[in-house]
Design a protein around this motif. Structure first.
Motif, PDB file in Angstrom:
ATOM      1  N   ALA A 107      18.628 -12.771  23.077  1.00 57.71           N
ATOM      2  CA  ALA A 107      19.412 -12.594  24.306  1.00 57.71           C
ATOM      3  C   ALA A 107      20.778 -11.985  23.992  1.00 57.71           C
ATOM      4  O   ALA A 107      21.266 -11.118  24.733  1.00 57.71           O
ATOM      5  N   PHE A 108      21.376 -12.409  22.899  1.00 61.02           N
ATOM      6  CA  PHE A 108      22.677 -11.845  22.527  1.00 61.02           C
ATOM      7  C   PHE A 108      22.556 -10.358  22.189  1.00 61.02           C
ATOM      8  O   PHE A 108      23.388  -9.538  22.608  1.00 61.02           O
ATOM      9  N   LEU A 109      21.512  -9.977  21.445  1.00 65.31           N
ATOM     10  CA  LEU A 109      21.338  -8.579  21.066  1.00 65.31           C
ATOM     11  C   LEU A 109      20.990  -7.710  22.277  1.00 65.31           C
ATOM     12  O   LEU A 109      21.403  -6.544  22.350  1.00 65.31           O
ATOM     13  N   ARG A 110      20.232  -8.242  23.207  1.00 64.50           N
ATOM     14  CA  ARG A 110      19.894  -7.457  24.403  1.00 64.50           C
ATOM     15  C   ARG A 110      21.116  -7.198  25.273  1.00 64.50           C
ATOM     16  O   ARG A 110      21.215  -6.153  25.924  1.00 64.50           O
ATOM     17  N   GLN A 111      22.039  -8.121  25.303  1.00 65.51           N
ATOM     18  CA  GLN A 111      23.243  -7.942  26.108  1.00 65.51           C
ATOM     19  C   GLN A 111      24.316  -7.127  25.403  1.00 65.51           C
ATOM     20  O   GLN A 111      25.319  -6.774  26.043  1.00 65.51           O
ATOM     21  N   HIS A 112      24.117  -6.819  24.138  1.00 72.38           N
ATOM     22  CA  HIS A 112      25.137  -6.043  23.410  1.00 72.38           C
ATOM     23  C   HIS A 112      25.121  -4.590  23.900  1.00 72.38           C
ATOM     24  O   HIS A 112      24.052  -3.975  24.020  1.00 72.38           O
ATOM     25  N   PRO A 113      26.274  -3.990  24.168  1.00 68.98           N
ATOM     26  CA  PRO A 113      26.281  -2.619  24.725  1.00 68.98           C
ATOM     27  C   PRO A 113      25.811  -1.548  23.745  1.00 68.98           C
ATOM     28  O   PRO A 113      25.319  -0.505  24.183  1.00 68.98           O
ATOM     29  N   ASP A 114      25.911  -1.781  22.443  1.00 69.47           N
ATOM     30  CA  ASP A 114      25.493  -0.775  21.467  1.00 69.47           C
ATOM     31  C   ASP A 114      24.006  -0.809  21.160  1.00 69.47           C
ATOM     32  O   ASP A 114      23.515   0.052  20.415  1.00 69.47           O
ATOM     33  N   LEU A 115      23.279  -1.777  21.700  1.00 69.32           N
ATOM     34  CA  LEU A 115      21.857  -1.938  21.369  1.00 69.32           C
ATOM     35  C   LEU A 115      20.961  -1.818  22.592  1.00 69.32           C
ATOM     36  O   LEU A 115      19.832  -2.298  22.578  1.00 69.32           O
ATOM     37  N   GLN A 116      21.442  -1.164  23.634  1.00 68.49           N
ATOM     38  CA  GLN A 116      20.664  -1.062  24.867  1.00 68.49           C
ATOM     39  C   GLN A 116      19.437  -0.166  24.709  1.00 68.49           C
ATOM     40  O   GLN A 116      18.421  -0.366  25.377  1.00 68.49           O
ATOM     41  N   ALA A 117      19.527   0.853  23.816  1.00 73.23           N
ATOM     42  CA  ALA A 117      18.435   1.820  23.686  1.00 73.23           C
ATOM     43  C   ALA A 117      17.379   1.410  22.668  1.00 73.23           C
ATOM     44  O   ALA A 117      16.404   2.137  22.474  1.00 73.23           O
ATOM     45  N   LEU A 118      17.527   0.287  22.005  1.00 71.55           N
ATOM     46  CA  LEU A 118      16.580  -0.134  20.982  1.00 71.55           C
ATOM     47  C   LEU A 118      15.385  -0.851  21.592  1.00 71.55           C
ATOM     48  O   LEU A 118      15.469  -1.464  22.657  1.00 71.55           O
ATOM     49  N   ALA A 141      15.361  -8.279  14.137  1.00 75.79           N
ATOM     50  CA  ALA A 141      16.747  -8.538  13.723  1.00 75.79           C
ATOM     51  C   ALA A 141      17.152  -9.978  14.025  1.00 75.79           C
ATOM     52  O   ALA A 141      17.860 -10.618  13.238  1.00 75.79           O
ATOM     53  N   ALA A 142      16.705 -10.513  15.161  1.00 77.54           N
ATOM     54  CA  ALA A 142      17.016 -11.896  15.500  1.00 77.54           C
ATOM     55  C   ALA A 142      16.356 -12.866  14.530  1.00 77.54           C
ATOM     56  O   ALA A 142      16.965 -13.870  14.114  1.00 77.54           O
ATOM     57  N   GLN A 143      15.127 -12.595  14.121  1.00 72.98           N
ATOM     58  CA  GLN A 143      14.450 -13.448  13.144  1.00 72.98           C
ATOM     59  C   GLN A 143      15.163 -13.398  11.789  1.00 72.98           C
ATOM     60  O   GLN A 143      15.329 -14.430  11.128  1.00 72.98           O
ATOM     61  N   MET A 144      15.582 -12.208  11.375  1.00 76.93           N
ATOM     62  CA  MET A 144      16.321 -12.091  10.125  1.00 76.93           C
ATOM     63  C   MET A 144      17.638 -12.857  10.195  1.00 76.93           C
ATOM     64  O   MET A 144      18.044 -13.528   9.223  1.00 76.93           O
ATOM     65  N   SER A 145      18.319 -12.795  11.337  1.00 77.88           N
ATOM     66  CA  SER A 145      19.575 -13.526  11.497  1.00 77.88           C
ATOM     67  C   SER A 145      19.349 -15.027  11.474  1.00 77.88           C
ATOM     68  O   SER A 145      20.159 -15.782  10.925  1.00 77.88           O
ATOM     69  N   GLN A 146      18.245 -15.498  12.050  1.00 79.90           N
ATOM     70  CA  GLN A 146      17.970 -16.925  12.041  1.00 79.90           C
ATOM     71  C   GLN A 146      17.640 -17.422  10.636  1.00 79.90           C
ATOM     72  O   GLN A 146      18.032 -18.528  10.239  1.00 79.90           O
ATOM     73  N   ILE A 147      16.959 -16.578   9.850  1.00 86.61           N
ATOM     74  CA  ILE A 147      16.627 -16.960   8.476  1.00 86.61           C
ATOM     75  C   ILE A 147      17.888 -17.097   7.630  1.00 86.61           C
ATOM     76  O   ILE A 147      18.010 -17.989   6.788  1.00 86.61           O
ATOM     77  N   SER A 148      18.837 -16.216   7.877  1.00 85.22           N
ATOM     78  CA  SER A 148      20.078 -16.246   7.102  1.00 85.22           C
ATOM     79  C   SER A 148      21.154 -17.110   7.754  1.00 85.22           C
ATOM     80  O   SER A 148      22.346 -16.889   7.540  1.00 85.22           O
ATOM     81  N   HIS A 149      20.730 -18.099   8.575  1.00 83.61           N
ATOM     82  CA  HIS A 149      21.702 -18.948   9.262  1.00 83.61           C
ATOM     83  C   HIS A 149      22.494 -19.799   8.262  1.00 83.61           C
ATOM     84  O   HIS A 149      23.712 -19.989   8.408  1.00 83.61           O
TER      85      HIS A 149
END
Length: 260
Positions: free
Chosen positions: A131-142, A150-158
């Protein structure tokens, strides 16, 4: 930026496909025209050409056959070029996806280091990051798959984000800065102590030099005094012997006086 890059790649691929189609149509037309000319249905290409002053007979026919062969070779070369283009596009797409994943992961990891995400369970943590990445203005086109990865990778490196959180990093930097300032002050004090030591050492040398000069002057004065007054030294020694003699005579006379 990523959307503009995708539009450029799509335009390039469309232009290459159009070029491939036109070359294939030109090769088909050239082969058909040359075959019909050979069968006598269509006339050969007529041109006046030659080497030197003598004209070459049927120069147009040879030029037409050569152009047809050239276009055929180019058409046979295009499938290999098409495979190379497909491989290059796949590599570019993979590189673009990896770059997008890396950028999205960096944003999520930076937010995680700043204590943005509060969910503890794995599913809720990944959902919160998506949800955070979807709301980011620089990642709208991904694509959603890239954001999910990317969210799974971020959770692994928590745990890594907690260990190197912004607060802990700032505290460590403050501590290191204080230690650096203490070291600089200590080095400054050492420099001052070395300066004082050099001054005391030079002062000691100066005092020793002055003392040696004073001793040499005193010795020279003593020598000059005994050179100038030799008689005084003998006179100082003579009364001492006379006083010793007088004292002994007085001691000798004292019993007789006591008897009288």
């Amino acid at each position: 930026m990523a959307a503009l890059h995708n539009i450029t790649l799509q335009f390039q691929n469309a232009f290459l496909r159009l070029t491939f189609f036109l070359i294939c149509m030109a090769a088909l037309a050239a082969v058909a025209t040359t075959a019909l000319s050979a069968l006598g249905v269509l006339p050969w290409l007529t041109m006046q050409a030659g080497f030197g002053t003598a004209p070459t007979a049927d120069a147009g026919m040879f030029i037409q056959i050569g152009l047809t062969a050239l276009i055929l070779m180019l058409a046979f070369y295009l499938p290999a070029n098409s495979r190379m283009m497909a491989l290059e596009n796949a590599h570019r797409k993979f590189a673009m996806n990896m770059q997008d994943i890396t950028y999205a992961y960096q944003l999520a990891h930076a937010a995680d280091r700043g204590d943005t995400f509060m969910m503890s369970s794995e599913f809720d943590a990944v959902k919160e990051r998506i949800a955070f990445l979807r709301q980011h203005p620089d990642l709208q086109a991904l694509e959603p798959e890239i954001l999910e990865l990317a969210a799974q990778m971020s959770q692994i490196s928590h745990e890594l984000a907690v260990t190197y959180s912004d607060e802990r990093v700032a505290r460590a930097r403050t501590f290191l800065q204080q230690r650096q300032e203490e070291i600089e002050q200590f080095q400054q004090r050492i420099g001052d102590a070395q300066t004082i030591q050099q001054e005391l050492r030079q002062w000691t040398r100066d005092v020793e030099i002055e003392e040696s000069i004073a001793k040499s002057q005193l010795a020279r004065l003593r020598d000059e005094l005994f050179d100038l007054l030799p008689e005084l030294s003998t006179q100082l020694q003579a009364p001492v012997e006379d006083r010793k003699t007088a004292t002994s005579s007085v001691i000798a006379m004292s019993p007789s006086r006591a008897a009288e």
